[in-house]
Scaffold this motif. Structure first.
Motif, PDB file in Angstrom:
ATOM      1  N   GLY A 346       0.778  -1.227   0.000  1.00 54.66           N
ATOM      2  CA  GLY A 346       0.000   0.000   0.000  1.00 54.66           C
ATOM      3  C   GLY A 346       0.811   1.279   0.000  1.00 54.66           C
ATOM      4  N   ILE A 347       2.136   1.170  -0.034  1.00 53.70           N
ATOM      5  CA  ILE A 347       2.954   2.377   0.083  1.00 53.70           C
ATOM      6  C   ILE A 347       2.760   3.315  -1.109  1.00 53.70           C
ATOM      7  CG2 ILE A 347       5.010   1.372  -0.995  1.00 53.70           C
ATOM      8  CD1 ILE A 347       4.928   3.840   1.955  1.00 53.70           C
ATOM      9  N   ILE A 348       2.614   2.759  -2.312  1.00 52.35           N
ATOM     10  CA  ILE A 348       2.417   3.604  -3.488  1.00 52.35           C
ATOM     11  C   ILE A 348       1.066   4.320  -3.406  1.00 52.35           C
ATOM     12  CG2 ILE A 348       2.300   3.654  -6.000  1.00 52.35           C
ATOM     13  CD1 ILE A 348       5.071   3.007  -4.779  1.00 52.35           C
ATOM     14  N   ALA A 349       0.027   3.586  -2.988  1.00 46.80           N
ATOM     15  CA  ALA A 349      -1.289   4.208  -2.825  1.00 46.80           C
ATOM     16  C   ALA A 349      -1.239   5.309  -1.773  1.00 46.80           C
ATOM     17  CB  ALA A 349      -2.321   3.150  -2.437  1.00 46.80           C
ATOM     18  N   GLU A 350      -0.445   5.091  -0.724  1.00 46.55           N
ATOM     19  CA  GLU A 350      -0.312   6.083   0.343  1.00 46.55           C
ATOM     20  C   GLU A 350       0.293   7.374  -0.177  1.00 46.55           C
ATOM     21  OE1 GLU A 350       2.691   5.957   3.851  1.00 46.55           O
ATOM     22  OE2 GLU A 350       0.914   4.882   4.538  1.00 46.55           O
ATOM     23  N   ILE A 351       1.172   7.267  -1.159  1.00 47.18           N
ATOM     24  CA  ILE A 351       1.806   8.442  -1.750  1.00 47.18           C
ATOM     25  C   ILE A 351       0.902   9.079  -2.800  1.00 47.18           C
ATOM     26  CG2 ILE A 351       3.699   9.183  -3.257  1.00 47.18           C
ATOM     27  CD1 ILE A 351       5.464   7.120  -1.816  1.00 47.18           C
ATOM     28  N   ILE A 362       1.442  13.006 -11.481  1.00 42.11           N
ATOM     29  CA  ILE A 362       2.737  12.343 -11.305  1.00 42.11           C
ATOM     30  C   ILE A 362       3.280  11.985 -12.681  1.00 42.11           C
ATOM     31  CG2 ILE A 362       3.930  10.333 -10.361  1.00 42.11           C
ATOM     32  CD1 ILE A 362       1.931  10.328  -8.073  1.00 42.11           C
ATOM     33  N   HIS A 363       4.398  12.608 -13.010  1.00 44.15           N
ATOM     34  CA  HIS A 363       5.025  12.391 -14.313  1.00 44.15           C
ATOM     35  C   HIS A 363       5.639  11.000 -14.406  1.00 44.15           C
ATOM     36  CE1 HIS A 363       7.998  12.848 -17.560  1.00 44.15           C
ATOM     37  NE2 HIS A 363       7.258  13.853 -17.988  1.00 44.15           N
ATOM     38  N   ASP A 364       6.246  10.553 -13.302  1.00 41.40           N
ATOM     39  CA  ASP A 364       6.884   9.236 -13.249  1.00 41.40           C
ATOM     40  C   ASP A 364       7.068   8.868 -11.787  1.00 41.40           C
ATOM     41  OD1 ASP A 364       7.972   6.939 -14.343  1.00 41.40           O
ATOM     42  OD2 ASP A 364       9.363   8.048 -15.638  1.00 41.40           O
ATOM     43  N   LEU A 365       7.166   7.596 -11.502  1.00 42.81           N
ATOM     44  CA  LEU A 365       7.410   7.117 -10.143  1.00 42.81           C
ATOM     45  C   LEU A 365       8.336   5.913 -10.242  1.00 42.81           C
ATOM     46  CD1 LEU A 365       4.799   6.843  -7.312  1.00 42.81           C
ATOM     47  CD2 LEU A 365       6.410   4.984  -7.689  1.00 42.81           C
ATOM     48  N   ILE A 366       9.488   6.015  -9.594  1.00 44.55           N
ATOM     49  CA  ILE A 366      10.505   4.960  -9.685  1.00 44.55           C
ATOM     50  C   ILE A 366      10.840   4.480  -8.272  1.00 44.55           C
ATOM     51  CG2 ILE A 366      12.847   4.370 -10.432  1.00 44.55           C
ATOM     52  CD1 ILE A 366      12.659   6.611 -12.493  1.00 44.55           C
ATOM     53  N   THR A 367      10.807   3.171  -8.052  1.00 44.84           N
ATOM     54  CA  THR A 367      11.141   2.615  -6.748  1.00 44.84           C
ATOM     55  C   THR A 367      12.451   1.850  -6.810  1.00 44.84           C
ATOM     56  OG1 THR A 367       9.984   0.511  -7.106  1.00 44.84           O
ATOM     57  CG2 THR A 367       8.702   2.327  -6.193  1.00 44.84           C
ATOM     58  N   SER A 368      13.186   1.888  -5.708  1.00 42.16           N
ATOM     59  CA  SER A 368      14.345   1.024  -5.511  1.00 42.16           C
ATOM     60  C   SER A 368      14.096   0.251  -4.227  1.00 42.16           C
ATOM     61  CB  SER A 368      15.636   1.851  -5.412  1.00 42.16           C
ATOM     62  OG  SER A 368      15.660   2.575  -4.201  1.00 42.16           O
ATOM     63  N   ALA A 369      15.112  -0.433  -3.739  1.00 39.76           N
ATOM     64  CA  ALA A 369      14.908  -1.255  -2.541  1.00 39.76           C
ATOM     65  C   ALA A 369      14.536  -0.427  -1.324  1.00 39.76           C
ATOM     66  CB  ALA A 369      16.174  -2.064  -2.246  1.00 39.76           C
ATOM     67  N   ILE A 387       3.450  17.605   0.977  1.00 40.85           N
ATOM     68  CA  ILE A 387       2.603  16.409   1.179  1.00 40.85           C
ATOM     69  C   ILE A 387       3.430  15.246   1.693  1.00 40.85           C
ATOM     70  CG2 ILE A 387       1.291  14.636  -0.062  1.00 40.85           C
ATOM     71  CD1 ILE A 387       0.238  16.904  -1.880  1.00 40.85           C
ATOM     72  N   LEU A 388       4.593  15.024   1.083  1.00 38.00           N
ATOM     73  CA  LEU A 388       5.421  13.880   1.480  1.00 38.00           C
ATOM     74  C   LEU A 388       6.039  14.091   2.861  1.00 38.00           C
ATOM     75  CD1 LEU A 388       7.066  13.090  -1.959  1.00 38.00           C
ATOM     76  CD2 LEU A 388       5.261  11.816  -0.796  1.00 38.00           C
ATOM     77  N   GLN A 389       6.373  15.322   3.208  1.00 34.47           N
ATOM     78  CA  GLN A 389       6.890  15.587   4.535  1.00 34.47           C
ATOM     79  C   GLN A 389       5.833  15.329   5.605  1.00 34.47           C
ATOM     80  OE1 GLN A 389       8.355  19.607   4.014  1.00 34.47           O
ATOM     81  NE2 GLN A 389      10.482  18.916   3.873  1.00 34.47           N
ATOM     82  N   GLN A 390       4.587  15.606   5.290  1.00 31.41           N
ATOM     83  CA  GLN A 390       3.505  15.314   6.227  1.00 31.41           C
ATOM     84  C   GLN A 390       3.320  13.825   6.407  1.00 31.41           C
ATOM     85  OE1 GLN A 390       0.169  17.427   4.576  1.00 31.41           O
ATOM     86  NE2 GLN A 390       0.782  19.400   5.424  1.00 31.41           N
ATOM     87  N   LEU A 391       3.551  13.061   5.319  1.00 32.97           N
ATOM     88  CA  LEU A 391       3.402  11.613   5.380  1.00 32.97           C
ATOM     89  C   LEU A 391       4.560  10.957   6.145  1.00 32.97           C
ATOM     90  CD1 LEU A 391       2.211  10.709   1.767  1.00 32.97           C
ATOM     91  CD2 LEU A 391       0.898  10.425   3.884  1.00 32.97           C
ATOM     92  N   TYR A 392       5.794  11.496   5.952  1.00 36.38           N
ATOM     93  CA  TYR A 392       6.975  10.813   6.483  1.00 36.38           C
ATOM     94  C   TYR A 392       7.818  11.721   7.389  1.00 36.38           C
ATOM     95  CZ  TYR A 392       5.553   7.577   2.908  1.00 36.38           C
ATOM     96  OH  TYR A 392       4.818   6.719   2.147  1.00 36.38           O
TER      97      TYR A 392
END
Length: 392
Positions: A346-351, A362-369, A387-392
């Motif tokens: 659910g982490i992607i949905a959370e973002i 969102i132009h692109d979204l890339i994940t690594s480990a 938004i992301l600072q509020q989440l994390y």
């Protein structure tokens, strides 16, 4: 020195190996060090017990069954230490001094676990506690588990909460290797590796230290991986350095997005190499890469966009399988780094959800480990960061 030594299943897989483990602990104690031991189940006991549960069993019963591997190990190791004149005590869930407590959701109760760990640490100059790894208990005494790699988690967690100087992970590898010695020739030990590097390796298949354990490591706690055959807790192996923190970072300068399209690019050997090499040979740094079946996208500094476009266009002209290159300027990237982000359901949905509510594309979204990179229009960068600072 105060050390938490964790012995993995292979390092306790036979009577001879248990003797070797006991010798290493006894030697360290005689040298004046305070030692606490965390023991995994012998060999593959846990997996074998899980395979034998072919009937319906609730989580509490499953935890009790699989706990038998660790419960046996601590008794064996305690007895081996006693035979060497070392005052040892085995600890398992249900013991009054048991340290690892979870809440009703299975999450570690940090305050209570810390209190118990410190009480246990205060007695290390009198006794060697031999603690079952992987296991925990709730406040009402129900046995729970810490999941795959839980013995590593137990060790690093207790190392932190007991104010240990070092956690030593005793296993069947020579620390972290440059490659799998069973597959590549000339693999050698890496003397030192950062938490960030090791987490990336761990999430991609390297079975050295469980990623969940590394979340408990801080800058004050040394963690080292050694081979059981050496029989020495206090030297050798690979030292794991640093501390992994959640970080939300906005790249200060804009990027340009260059997309090369072509027929089934992903199935063409060498295409990605040629495109990347052409940029590298011209001194153009690539910030990130995304690929699809029919395209490869490079993110570069916006000031290098025109030069990069010309370089990639030459590659398109020279390769009939490639059709065109396009450029989009003024792209921002915000990266969220830390924890086990991409491995959390659910982490992607959370973002994505709050950004969609804010009307940000969102132009692109890339994940690594261990990170997620979100690419948006330059004008949306500050709102995305907020938004992301509020989440994390």
């Amino acid at each position: 020195m105060r050390v938490v030594a964790k012995f993995g299943g292979t390092s306790l897989g036979s009577g001879d190996r248990i003797n070797r483990a006991a010798d290493s602990v006894a030697n360290a104690v005689r040298e004046g060090h305070e030692i606490a031991v965390v023991a995994s189940a012998m060999g593959n006991t846990t997996d074998e017990l899980l395979e034998d549960i072919t009937f319906e069993a609730d989580e509490a019963d499953r935890a009790e069954i699989v706990s038998m591997g660790e419960r046996t190990s601590v008794r064996m190791l305690k007895a081996a230490l006693a035979a060497r004149g070392i005052d040892a005590l085995f600890l398992e869930p249900g013991h009054p001094q048991w340290p690892v407590i979870t809440d009703e959701r299975g999450e570690v109760d940090v305050e209570e676990t810390t209190r118990r760990a410190k009480a246990l640490a205060a007695e290390l100059d009198h006794v060697v506690p031999v603690i079952t790894g992987f296991l925990a208990e709730t406040h009402d005494g129900t046995v729970t588990t810490l999941g795959r790699g839980g013995s590593d988690t137990t060790a690093v967690m207790l190392g932190r909460y007991m104010d240990a100087d070092e956690v030593v992970i005793v296993t069947d590898v020579e620390g972290v290797m440059t490659g799998d010695p069973h597959v590549v020739e000339g693999a050698r030990n890496v003397g030192q590796i950062s938490v960030d590097e090791l987490r990336n390796l761990s999430f991609r298949g390297a079975e050295v230290v469980a990623p969940s354990a590394l979340s408990y490591k801080d800058d004050e706690l040394d963690v080292r991986v050694v081979h059981y055959q050496h029989g020495d807790l206090l030297s050798g192996g690979t030292q794991i350095t640093g501390e992994f923190k959640h970080l939300v970072d906005l790249r200060e300068e804009p990027l340009a997005c260059l997309t090369v399209a072509g027929r089934a690019i992903r199935n063409q050997a060498g295409v990605f190499h040629r495109l990347s090499q052409s940029l590298a040979e011209s001194g153009i740094n690539v910030d990130a890469v995304a690929s699809g079946m029919d395209s490869v996208t490079f993110y570069v500094d916006v000031d290098e966009a025109e030069r990069a476009e010309n370089i990639l266009h030459r590659e398109v002209i020279d390769d009939e399988m490639l059709s065109s290159v396009t450029v989009e300027d003024d792209i921002a990237v915000v990266r969220v780094t830390g924890g086990e982000l991409p491995n959390q359901p659910g982490i992607i949905a959370e973002i994505v959800a709050p950004m969609a509510e804010a009307g940000i594309n969102i132009h692109d979204l890339i994940t690594s480990a261990t990170s997620v990179a979100i690419f948006v229009a330059w004008g949306d960068r500050e709102q995305t960061l907020e938004i992301l600072q509020q989440l994390y």
